[in-house]
Design an enzyme around this catalytic site. Sequence first.
Site, short mmCIF file in Angstrom:
data_model
loop_
_atom_site.label_atom_id
_atom_site.label_comp_id
_atom_site.label_asym_id
_atom_site.label_seq_id
_atom_site.Cartn_x
_atom_site.Cartn_y
_atom_site.Cartn_z
N HIS A 1 0.80 -1.21 0.00
CA HIS A 1 0.00 0.00 0.00
C HIS A 1 0.84 1.27 0.00
CE1 HIS A 1 -3.26 -2.84 0.63
NE2 HIS A 1 -3.90 -1.94 -0.11
N GLU B 1 -11.99 -9.49 -6.10
CA GLU B 1 -10.58 -9.52 -5.69
C GLU B 1 -10.11 -10.93 -5.38
OE1 GLU B 1 -9.29 -5.83 -3.40
OE2 GLU B 1 -11.11 -6.42 -2.33
N ASP C 1 -5.17 -7.44 -5.40
CA ASP C 1 -5.44 -8.62 -4.60
C ASP C 1 -5.76 -9.82 -5.47
OD1 ASP C 1 -5.04 -8.08 -1.86
OD2 ASP C 1 -6.68 -6.65 -1.96
N CYS D 1 -9.82 -1.15 -10.64
CA CYS D 1 -9.22 -0.10 -9.82
C CYS D 1 -7.90 -0.56 -9.21
CB CYS D 1 -10.18 0.37 -8.75
SG CYS D 1 -10.70 -0.93 -7.64
C1 PEP Z 1 -6.90 -4.13 -5.22
O1 PEP Z 1 -6.74 -5.08 -4.46
O2 PEP Z 1 -6.63 -4.17 -6.44
C2 PEP Z 1 -7.40 -2.85 -4.72
C3 PEP Z 1 -7.70 -1.87 -5.54
O3 PEP Z 1 -7.47 -2.72 -3.38
P1 PEP Z 1 -6.22 -2.50 -2.40
O4 PEP Z 1 -5.01 -2.30 -3.24
O5 PEP Z 1 -6.53 -1.31 -1.57
O6 PEP Z 1 -6.18 -3.76 -1.62
MG MG Z 2 -7.69 -5.01 -2.50
#
Ligand code: PEP
Ligand code: MG
Length: 757
Positions: free
Chosen positions: A363, A604, A628, A675
């Site tokens: 993250h 995911e 994910d 996303c």
């Molecule tokens: C993902 O898993 O692609 C996502 C957009 O969520 P995060 O990266 O916050 O887990």
């Molecule tokens: Mg995610």
Amino acid sequence: MLDRLRSIVQEVSTAKDLQSALDIIVNRVREALHTQVCSIYLLDQEFHCHVLMASEGLNKDAVGRVSLELGEGLVGLVAKHAEPVNLRDAPLHPHFQYLADTGEEDFHAFLGVPIIHHRSVLGVLIVQHRERRRFDEGEEAFLVTLSAQLAGVIAHAEATGAIEGISPSGHRIFDTAFSGVSGCAGVAIGTSVVIYPHADLSHIPERLIDDVEAEVDYFNACLNAVREEMRELNEQVGGRLAEEERLLFDAYVRILDDDALGNEVVERIRMGHWAQGALGHVANEHLRAFESMEDEYMRERAVDIRDLCARVLSHLQQEKPDKPEYPDDTILVGEELTASTLVEVPKNKLKGLISVKGSGNSHVAILARTMGTPTVMGAVDLPFHQLDGKPLIVDGYKGEVVTNPSEHLLEQFRATIREQEELNRDLAGLKDLPCETADNHRVSLWVNTGLMSDVPRSLDQGAEGIGLFRTEVPFLLAERFPSEQEQTDIYREQLDTCAPKPVTMRTLDIGGDKALSYFPIEEANPFLGWRGIRVTLDHPEIFTAQVRAMMRASIGLDNLQIMLPMVSNVREVETAASLIRKSYHELLQEGADLPFPPIGVMIELPAAVYQTRALARMVDFVSIGSNDLTQYLLAVDRNNPRVANLFSSYHPAVLSALQHVVDQAHAENKPVSICGEMAGNPGAAVLLVAMGFDILSMNAAALLRVKSVIRSMTLEAGRKLLGKVMRMEDEQLIRNAVDMALYEAGVDRLLRSQRVN
Ligand code: PEP
Ligand code: MG
């Protein structure tokens, strides 16, 4: 045997530098295997040779002077094949190279094993014997095991020398590259600022000071404060302790009275080191020595030393809080950077980021991309403690950190920075142009946000909506759960600034690598555990406060969409939707006037991929979290630098899962977006458009780059490329095919060098 191995490894890891580490190894191995010779040759990259770096048994004068070209001699043979060579009579072997200076003509038996770290051969560890005999299986296994364990220690010692600009054989070197993975594309040149956790003895950076006497006084004052603290503690608990425990406590306190430790620290301060660094250095040396002792009671004493030294450290830190000075060209370096450390650096001063842990999908890397700061993640071999205040190059395209940069290399990187700036100026001209392919196929480009500061920047880049607001970011920066009203204010600001553009707010996605300090979740496998919707459905009070805050914040704006993370079955969506409905009706009863917001589900998990149709039927939109999804499909921890090279959005399994989700969602007439970070990669975006995604949601810094590539290709060419790669079985071939297609479409070199993870 195991004990002997352990004690050699322990002893080597306490060595103060590479040469002493190697000397300990040759000494102890010769002893352990009862051989007449033990030597180490190390690869000198700069001079393309293997240098005899240490030996017990060969002529000492030869050490540091004798070297073999790559591939030369038995050393070259071991290194080339990365396998042990075990010979009864070495001089008879065709590869044997007689080195007159070493005096090895008397030795016949030869066993050489490679020293391998992260797939590269650092050198060769050799034992030799006068007799003509093969070393037996046990001896060979011992040497192989030892070499595997020592490789990391040797690599670390070598790297430490390299940071000081010295090669293993003592030559002056420049441009030492440490590899990691790309966290955010781009290049930065700057000065490193190392950040470290507090009261942690093993993470104190090296720093030099001018006023030695003041530092010594300051250290002694803190040491006295801890002595006083311990005496008070002794008085408080004294009466409650049994005689035996009392003796132990006295012994514990005496560690401080024993002048040895304090004196050693003072000595090191007098060498010009700051008190914290000197204490850390001395404490760690003592700790390693105690931890390697055979006697269990003595080993246990390490705990006491650690505790006492940590107390002194904590005093040193409290009395003179170390607020780092951030130079104008700060490159922030840390073992594990966090969101809060990033935001502490003034924005205009932060040029680059380096995290020893984590990978391109951690993250913190996502946050770095949002800020557009060149970042390298997972630079596991970087001796970051030694880096403070040193000049560095961050190559976020390649995922490399360069220490001791030469003027020549700096000039090359300055040219890339100028090229980057020119590209950014060109891209700025695309802000108000639509995102459509050269044959007029329209796609929507949205952005991902976390902090409020992301929003104006995103709108400025021409974002058409927010496809993912990571609501956990404000939770991560707080010290307790934000109240419903506090949340309402945060959400209102985002919704208001974006209106009438839609904002997709994801319900709290904590767990995995996102831990709230005030709500700790301790699990052996956090990514497979209590995460995302699993946490919030178990705590409906947290979930409903959040969705109520979202809906209250949207009153009069009507641009809210709610999205559910980490869904693995239909029941979770049913329960979440009914909690949202309940909260909605409560708000209506309280007199609020607002429409029911669209609800979406994130795909995911592999399980969700195969239930896309059922899930899509229950909601208004579908969004793929490819970060994910890739992690779970490929069983690759998105934070683990060791397996970062296996994390690939171009893996055929990932591409076919994405296509499946698009087709299934469209079969239910539901829009589908992506996303995950993949959407922000120019090459991957071409494939995603061809797959039929309605919306690509990415970090703001990627938006114009992606738009420029989409505008330079036709949908027809994209589909052709997709058709071709979908028939490929190897992600590397897919990567090459995409790169070639971008090259043929005349896409800028820097846009093509942005590696997709
Ligand atoms: C993902 O898993 O692609 C996502 C957009 O969520 P995060 O990266 O916050 O887990
Ligand atoms: Mg995610």
